[in-house]
Write a protein that holds these residues in place. Structure first.
Motif, short mmCIF file in Angstrom:
data_model
loop_
_atom_site.label_atom_id
_atom_site.label_comp_id
_atom_site.label_asym_id
_atom_site.label_seq_id
_atom_site.Cartn_x
_atom_site.Cartn_y
_atom_site.Cartn_z
N LYS A 18 11.16 65.51 -49.21
CA LYS A 18 11.27 66.05 -47.84
C LYS A 18 10.53 67.38 -47.72
O LYS A 18 9.85 67.64 -46.74
CB LYS A 18 12.73 66.25 -47.47
CG LYS A 18 13.43 65.01 -47.03
CD LYS A 18 14.82 65.36 -46.54
CE LYS A 18 15.48 64.13 -45.95
NZ LYS A 18 16.78 64.45 -45.37
N ARG A 19 10.68 68.22 -48.72
CA ARG A 19 10.04 69.54 -48.68
C ARG A 19 8.52 69.42 -48.58
O ARG A 19 7.88 70.16 -47.85
CB ARG A 19 10.43 70.33 -49.93
CG ARG A 19 9.87 71.74 -49.96
CD ARG A 19 10.26 72.50 -51.22
NE ARG A 19 9.87 71.83 -52.45
CZ ARG A 19 8.63 71.85 -52.97
NH1 ARG A 19 7.66 72.49 -52.35
NH2 ARG A 19 8.37 71.23 -54.10
N CYS A 63 6.80 66.72 -47.49
CA CYS A 63 6.28 65.81 -46.46
C CYS A 63 6.75 66.10 -45.05
O CYS A 63 6.33 65.41 -44.13
CB CYS A 63 6.62 64.37 -46.83
SG CYS A 63 5.78 63.85 -48.33
N ASN A 64 7.62 67.07 -44.86
CA ASN A 64 7.98 67.35 -43.47
C ASN A 64 7.86 68.82 -43.11
O ASN A 64 8.03 69.18 -41.96
CB ASN A 64 9.36 66.80 -43.11
CG ASN A 64 10.50 67.55 -43.76
OD1 ASN A 64 10.29 68.57 -44.41
ND2 ASN A 64 11.71 67.05 -43.58
N ARG A 68 10.29 70.38 -40.76
CA ARG A 68 10.49 69.74 -39.46
C ARG A 68 11.29 68.46 -39.65
O ARG A 68 11.54 68.02 -40.76
CB ARG A 68 9.13 69.43 -38.83
CG ARG A 68 8.31 70.68 -38.53
CD ARG A 68 6.98 70.33 -37.90
NE ARG A 68 6.16 69.43 -38.69
CZ ARG A 68 5.32 69.81 -39.66
NH1 ARG A 68 5.22 71.08 -39.97
NH2 ARG A 68 4.60 68.93 -40.30
N ASP A 69 11.68 67.86 -38.54
CA ASP A 69 12.44 66.62 -38.60
C ASP A 69 11.55 65.41 -38.90
O ASP A 69 11.97 64.47 -39.55
CB ASP A 69 13.18 66.38 -37.28
CG ASP A 69 14.31 67.38 -37.09
OD1 ASP A 69 14.84 67.86 -38.12
OD2 ASP A 69 14.66 67.68 -35.94
N ALA A 70 10.34 65.41 -38.40
CA ALA A 70 9.45 64.26 -38.56
C ALA A 70 8.64 64.37 -39.86
O ALA A 70 8.34 65.46 -40.33
CB ALA A 70 8.49 64.18 -37.38
N ILE A 71 8.28 63.24 -40.40
CA ILE A 71 7.45 63.21 -41.60
C ILE A 71 6.02 63.53 -41.21
O ILE A 71 5.50 62.98 -40.23
CB ILE A 71 7.54 61.83 -42.27
CG1 ILE A 71 8.93 61.62 -42.78
CG2 ILE A 71 6.47 61.66 -43.33
CD1 ILE A 71 9.08 60.76 -43.98
N ASP A 72 5.39 64.39 -41.97
CA ASP A 72 3.98 64.73 -41.76
C ASP A 72 3.16 63.69 -42.51
O ASP A 72 3.13 63.67 -43.74
CB ASP A 72 3.72 66.14 -42.30
CG ASP A 72 2.33 66.62 -41.98
OD1 ASP A 72 1.40 65.79 -41.97
OD2 ASP A 72 2.16 67.83 -41.76
N ARG A 73 2.49 62.84 -41.76
CA ARG A 73 1.76 61.72 -42.36
C ARG A 73 0.60 62.20 -43.24
O ARG A 73 0.28 61.56 -44.24
CB ARG A 73 1.25 60.78 -41.28
CG ARG A 73 2.38 60.03 -40.63
CD ARG A 73 1.87 59.10 -39.58
NE ARG A 73 3.01 58.44 -38.95
CZ ARG A 73 2.90 57.38 -38.21
NH1 ARG A 73 1.71 56.85 -37.96
NH2 ARG A 73 3.98 56.84 -37.67
N LEU A 82 2.11 63.32 -46.49
CA LEU A 82 2.55 62.11 -47.20
C LEU A 82 1.35 61.39 -47.82
O LEU A 82 1.41 60.94 -48.97
CB LEU A 82 3.30 61.18 -46.24
CG LEU A 82 3.87 59.90 -46.85
CD1 LEU A 82 4.89 60.22 -47.92
CD2 LEU A 82 4.49 59.03 -45.75
N SER A 136 6.06 75.27 -41.04
CA SER A 136 6.70 75.58 -39.75
C SER A 136 7.47 76.89 -39.79
O SER A 136 7.78 77.46 -38.75
CB SER A 136 7.61 74.44 -39.33
OG SER A 136 8.69 74.32 -40.23
#
Length: 176
Positions: free
Chosen positions: A106-107, A109-110, A113-118, A121, A173
């Protein structure tokens, strides 16, 4: 199909005919590397590896064609016979550390934020694919016995990791 045929030949032919194919030669070398590693499991044969291999061929324990090759065509068996379990452990770290660095958490790839950063990833998957592919290819080839194999592995890991760090820094962010 050819691999199956060559494996069948290896299993059903005399010792002299076994290593007359690519698969047969690999299987014979794997058998030799395993036997050598079992004899010196902790540190392997080290500098005595080549002489011991020659001795075993002369004693009829392996096909003479294994002398044509400098490695066992299997990363793990080659390391086990030359450097023992300590070398195999180091090899696992050589694969494992980059896998841990690129594991899509999670750290990474997002970015908080709440959404996954493609994009993050994707960089994680590119980085993760390098040791995974080397690991897969290492079952029938020893890439780390060659300077080009080492150089490409380390260079690509470094480049992709740097890209991931730069990307994560630009998209953090908490900075905005």
């Amino acid at each position: 199909m050819q691999a199956y045929q060559e494996s069948s030949i290896y299993m059903n032919r005399s010792d002299e005919e076994r290593a007359n194919s690519s698969v047969g030669l690999r299987l014979d070398y794997w058998k030799l590397a395993w036997a050598m590693g079992k004899e010196r499991p902790w540190l392997g044969w080290g500098d005595e590896y080549t002489q011991e291999k020659q001795r075993r061929v002369a004693a009829g324990e392996a096909h003479p064609r294994v002398l044509e090759l400098g490695h066992a065509h299997n990363e793990f068996l080659d390391m086990f016979s030359k450097r023992g379990l300590i070398g195999v452990g180091a090899l696992l770290l050589f694969y494992g550390v980059p896998m841990a660095l690129f594991w899509p958490s999670k750290r990474r790839c997002n970015g908080g934020r709440d959404a996954i950063d493609r994009d993050a990833l994707a960089l994680c998957f590119v980085g993760l694919s390098i040791p995974v592919l080397y690991l897969g290819f290492g079952w029938t080839q020893v890439f780390f016995a060659h300077n080009s194999g080492n150089l490409f592995y380390l260079l690509m890991i470094s480049i992709v990791y740097a890209a991931l760090q730069i990307y994560a820094g630009d998209h953090d962010s908490t900075k905005k």
